[in-house]
Write an enzyme that holds these catalytic residues in place. Structure first.
Site, mmCIF file in Angstrom:
data_model
loop_
_atom_site.group_PDB
_atom_site.id
_atom_site.type_symbol
_atom_site.label_atom_id
_atom_site.label_comp_id
_atom_site.label_asym_id
_atom_site.label_seq_id
_atom_site.Cartn_x
_atom_site.Cartn_y
_atom_site.Cartn_z
ATOM 1 C CE1 TYR A 141 -3.631 2.671 0.115
ATOM 2 C CE2 TYR A 141 -2.564 3.056 2.279
ATOM 3 C CZ TYR A 141 -3.634 3.396 1.293
ATOM 4 O OH TYR A 141 -4.456 4.405 1.446
ATOM 5 C CD GLU A 148 -2.245 4.918 -6.358
ATOM 6 O OE1 GLU A 148 -3.027 5.867 -6.332
ATOM 7 O OE2 GLU A 148 -2.319 3.615 -6.212
#
Length: 215
Positions: A141, A148
C-alpha cells in the site's frame, strides 16, 4: 426465489473474481518477463492491455455493491492513475515508478481476487491465505501510494504542455475545466486519504486475524 438469487449472485461473484484474478496474473507475468528481458522502460507497453482490463473491471464491484464504501477512494484513485495518467500521458511509461506501481498493484490484486474467488467457489480459505490477504498491504500500500502520487507529479509538465482534457471559455456550454488543477486537487486528496485507508485496512486485518484464531 431468494435461494435462486443467492446462487446466481455466488456464481457471478465467483466467475468475476477468477476472471479478474487471471487478468492480474497476466499483468504480473508480463511485467516480470519484460523486466528480465528488457528492463523497466518497457514495462507499461508489455502490460497495458491486461492492466486496462483488470483495473477497469473494478467498476463492477462498485456497480454491484460488493465493495465497502471505505475502499471507493482507492478504486477511484487507481482508475484515475490507469486512464488519466498512464494511458493519457505516454511520457510517463518508461519511468521506474511504473514498475513499482504495477508490482504493488498486481501482488495485492492477485491475492485479493483469488481470496474472494476461493470464498465464493469453495466457501473457505486456508488460514495462511487469510494472513497473506490481510498483511501484504503493509508493504504494497505505501509503495503503491507513493508511486501514484509521484507519477501524477511527473505528468504535470505534459498536462500543461498538451492542454489535454481542458475546456476553456468561451464555449456553448459556458463551462471551463483545467485538467492540471483537477489532477493537482486529486493528488492533494491523497494526504487525508492515505491515513484513513491505512487505518481502515489495519482494523480489517485485526478483525480478520482475530476471527481466524477463534475458528
Amino acid at each position: 426465489m431468494a435461494a435462486d438469487d443467492s446462487v446466481m449472485r455466488s456464481l457471478y461473484l465467483s466467475a468475476y473474481n477468477w476472471v479478474v484474478f487471471i487478468g492480474w496474473v497476466q499483468v504480473f507475468c508480463y511485467m516480470t518477463l519484460e523486466l528480465l528481458v528488457n528492463g523497466h522502460e518497457g514495462v507499461y507497453a508489455a502490460i497495458e492491455r491486461p492492466l486496462l482490463f483488470a483495473q477497469t473491471a473494478a467498476i463492477m464491484e462498485i456497480l454491484c455493491s460488493i465493495l465497502v464504501s471505505s475502499t471507493l477512494p482507492q478504486i477511484t484513485g487507481r482508475l484515475f492513475i490507469t486512464w488519466g495518467i498512464l494511458w493519457s500521458f505516454p511520457e510517463t511509461h518508461s519511468h521506474i515508478l511504473v514498475t513499482s506501481l504495477i508490482i504493488s498493484w498486481s501482488i495485492t490484486e492477485v491475492i485479493r481476487y483469488s481470496f474472494f474467488g476461493m470464498q465464493e467457489s469453495f466457501g473457505f480459505t486456508p488460514s495462511w491465505f487469510v494472513w497473506l490477504r490481510y498483511s501484504t498491504f503493509i508493504i504494497c500500500y505505501p509503495v503503491g501510494m507513493v508511486s501514484e502520487v509521484v507519477l501524477i507529479y511527473i505528468a504535470f509538465p505534459f498536462m500543461k504542455a498538451s492542454g489535454k482534457y481542458c475546456f476553456r471559455m468561451s464555449n456553448k456550454w459556458n463551462f471551463s475545466f483545467n485538467y492540471f488543477y483537477f489532477s493537482a486537487l486529486l493528488m492533494a486528496l491523497y494526504v487525508p486519504a492515505f491515513p484513513h485507508l491505512l487505518l481502515y485496512m489495519v482494523a480489517q486485518r485485526k478483525k480478520a486475524l482475530s476471527k481466524e484464531k477463534t475458528t
